[in-house]
Design a protein around this motif. Structure first.
Motif, mmCIF file in Angstrom:
data_model
loop_
_atom_site.group_PDB
_atom_site.id
_atom_site.type_symbol
_atom_site.label_atom_id
_atom_site.label_comp_id
_atom_site.label_asym_id
_atom_site.label_seq_id
_atom_site.Cartn_x
_atom_site.Cartn_y
_atom_site.Cartn_z
ATOM 1 N N HIS A 25 -73.567 67.045 -102.761
ATOM 2 C CA HIS A 25 -73.564 65.624 -102.414
ATOM 3 C C HIS A 25 -72.278 65.169 -101.721
ATOM 4 C CE1 HIS A 25 -71.227 65.652 -106.095
ATOM 5 N NE2 HIS A 25 -70.984 64.364 -106.002
ATOM 6 N N ARG A 26 -71.195 65.961 -101.811
ATOM 7 C CA ARG A 26 -69.942 65.552 -101.178
ATOM 8 C C ARG A 26 -69.276 66.752 -100.505
ATOM 9 N NH1 ARG A 26 -65.976 62.796 -105.148
ATOM 10 N NH2 ARG A 26 -65.054 62.067 -103.193
ATOM 11 N N ASN A 27 -70.008 67.434 -99.689
ATOM 12 C CA ASN A 27 -69.468 68.633 -99.044
ATOM 13 C C ASN A 27 -68.518 68.244 -97.908
ATOM 14 O OD1 ASN A 27 -68.976 71.239 -98.276
ATOM 15 N ND2 ASN A 27 -70.922 71.518 -97.217
ATOM 16 N N PRO A 28 -67.214 68.595 -98.007
ATOM 17 C CA PRO A 28 -66.267 68.211 -96.956
ATOM 18 C C PRO A 28 -66.285 69.159 -95.770
ATOM 19 C CG PRO A 28 -65.098 69.379 -98.686
ATOM 20 C CD PRO A 28 -66.538 69.259 -99.142
ATOM 21 N N ARG A 29 -67.017 70.247 -95.875
ATOM 22 C CA ARG A 29 -67.004 71.283 -94.840
ATOM 23 C C ARG A 29 -67.979 70.954 -93.726
ATOM 24 N NH1 ARG A 29 -63.332 75.323 -93.819
ATOM 25 N NH2 ARG A 29 -64.318 77.244 -93.108
ATOM 26 N N THR A 30 -67.558 71.163 -92.485
ATOM 27 C CA THR A 30 -68.470 71.104 -91.339
ATOM 28 C C THR A 30 -68.629 72.525 -90.831
ATOM 29 O OG1 THR A 30 -66.621 70.674 -89.817
ATOM 30 C CG2 THR A 30 -67.791 68.766 -90.707
ATOM 31 N N HIS A 68 -74.528 75.356 -95.364
ATOM 32 C CA HIS A 68 -74.894 75.482 -93.952
ATOM 33 C C HIS A 68 -75.819 76.672 -93.713
ATOM 34 C CE1 HIS A 68 -71.218 72.962 -93.834
ATOM 35 N NE2 HIS A 68 -71.939 72.308 -92.945
ATOM 36 N N THR A 69 -75.732 77.680 -94.575
ATOM 37 C CA THR A 69 -76.691 78.783 -94.495
ATOM 38 C C THR A 69 -78.097 78.273 -94.805
ATOM 39 O OG1 THR A 69 -75.014 80.405 -95.138
ATOM 40 C CG2 THR A 69 -77.324 81.026 -95.447
ATOM 41 N N ALA A 94 -67.062 70.944 -108.084
ATOM 42 C CA ALA A 94 -66.199 70.515 -106.984
ATOM 43 C C ALA A 94 -65.203 71.601 -106.623
ATOM 44 C CB ALA A 94 -65.473 69.227 -107.362
ATOM 45 N N LYS A 95 -64.619 72.237 -107.627
ATOM 46 C CA LYS A 95 -63.628 73.281 -107.364
ATOM 47 C C LYS A 95 -64.258 74.487 -106.669
ATOM 48 C CE LYS A 95 -60.285 72.131 -110.983
ATOM 49 N NZ LYS A 95 -59.628 72.573 -112.242
ATOM 50 N N ILE A 96 -65.483 74.832 -107.056
ATOM 51 C CA ILE A 96 -66.165 75.958 -106.417
ATOM 52 C C ILE A 96 -66.440 75.651 -104.954
ATOM 53 C CG2 ILE A 96 -68.347 77.239 -106.364
ATOM 54 C CD1 ILE A 96 -68.309 77.020 -109.465
ATOM 55 N N VAL A 97 -66.898 74.434 -104.670
ATOM 56 C CA VAL A 97 -67.151 74.041 -103.279
ATOM 57 C C VAL A 97 -65.866 74.122 -102.474
ATOM 58 C CG1 VAL A 97 -67.775 72.110 -101.780
ATOM 59 C CG2 VAL A 97 -69.138 72.592 -103.827
ATOM 60 N N ILE A 98 -64.776 73.626 -103.037
ATOM 61 C CA ILE A 98 -63.507 73.593 -102.305
ATOM 62 C C ILE A 98 -62.952 74.989 -102.089
ATOM 63 C CG2 ILE A 98 -61.086 72.863 -102.438
ATOM 64 C CD1 ILE A 98 -62.124 70.307 -103.840
ATOM 65 N N ARG A 102 -61.866 76.839 -98.810
ATOM 66 C CA ARG A 102 -60.431 77.051 -98.623
ATOM 67 C C ARG A 102 -60.079 78.521 -98.492
ATOM 68 N NH1 ARG A 102 -55.965 75.618 -96.240
ATOM 69 N NH2 ARG A 102 -54.083 75.777 -97.540
ATOM 70 N N SER A 103 -60.733 79.381 -99.237
ATOM 71 C CA SER A 103 -60.433 80.809 -99.156
ATOM 72 C C SER A 103 -60.709 81.347 -97.757
ATOM 73 C CB SER A 103 -61.229 81.595 -100.200
ATOM 74 O OG SER A 103 -62.619 81.404 -100.021
ATOM 75 N N SER A 104 -61.725 80.794 -97.093
ATOM 76 C CA SER A 104 -61.984 81.185 -95.704
ATOM 77 C C SER A 104 -60.880 80.695 -94.789
ATOM 78 C CB SER A 104 -63.336 80.623 -95.244
ATOM 79 O OG SER A 104 -64.393 81.171 -95.999
ATOM 80 N N ASP A 105 -60.410 79.470 -95.036
ATOM 81 C CA ASP A 105 -59.339 78.912 -94.203
ATOM 82 C C ASP A 105 -58.061 79.727 -94.315
ATOM 83 O OD1 ASP A 105 -61.060 76.869 -93.541
ATOM 84 O OD2 ASP A 105 -60.256 75.469 -95.024
#
Length: 219
Positions: A25-30, A68-69, A94-98, A102-105
């Protein structure tokens, strides 16, 4: 495209209807859905997405990793996708989503090795790269082993320094990226120096001495 044909047998038991899943519901990733769609179409699904059952959040079947998959699979007309399940509270979700983003970044590349691998492939389908992106990467890593320079024996000749066209300068093992504006300024300074001196011998000292005075002046 049937999703059953694109989900390997090793993941088949994890497949669930896409219609049952909802995006976080609050995915910050594009994400680049087009690149993911190309990967799914080329390789199929090679790892499951992660979904929260929602017992503790009140949001059932919410995707934590792989939003996105799932979107790309829907756009390809898939009806199922392979899933691994968690059941965590809001904070953990929330932490899992982040951290998944972030690990990809934070990850990086050995660009030379990456360029070698991509260049050896028969095509770029499903890699997320196109030829323009590969050419740009190759330009970044394939600098000439010996850089041409002018000497007293070639007074007034225009230097054939192809690496400047790539946006890099190199001396010894040091390499820095330069902008097109910086290249234009260097070319103008070189031209003016040759017009005055009849050669570019000593141009390096001229540039370095000017830089030293600039640094000393605190500019």
């Amino acid at each position: 495209m049937s999703s059953s044909a694109r989900i390997p047998a090793s993941l088949a038991d994890l497949a669930v209807p896409l219609a049952d899943l909802v995006a976080y519901h609050r995915n910050p990733r594009t994400g680049d859905v087009a690149a993911i769609s190309e990967s799914l179409a080329t390789h199929g699904q090679y790892r499951p997405i992660v979904v929260n059952r929602g017992t503790l959040t009140g949001r059932p079947n919410e995707i934590l990793a792989g939003n996105h998959t799932a979107k790309a699979a829907r756009e390809l007309g898939w009806d199922e996708i392979a899933v691994t399940w968690l059941d965590v509270d809001d904070e953990a979700a929330a932490k899992i989503v982040i951290v998944d983003n972030r690990s990809s970044d934070l990850a990086g590349y050995d660009h030379v090795l990456l360029a070698d691998i991509l260049d050896e492939l028969p095509d770029l389908d499903g890699t997320g790269y196109d030829q323009d992106a590969l050419d740009e990467l190759l330009d970044r890593v394939q600098l000439p082993s010996a850089l041409p320079t002018e000497t007293q024996d070639s007074e007034g000749a225009k230097p054939e320094a192809d690496y400047l066209q790539w946006g890099y300068m190199q001396w010894g093992v040091t390499r820095v990226q330069v902008t097109s504006e910086e290249i234009d300024r260097l070319n103008a300074a070189h031209k003016a120096y040759v017009e005055v001196h009849g050669t570019d011998g000593g141009f390096g000292h001229f540039v370095l001495d000017g830089s030293a005075r600039t640094v000393a002046a605190g500019a």
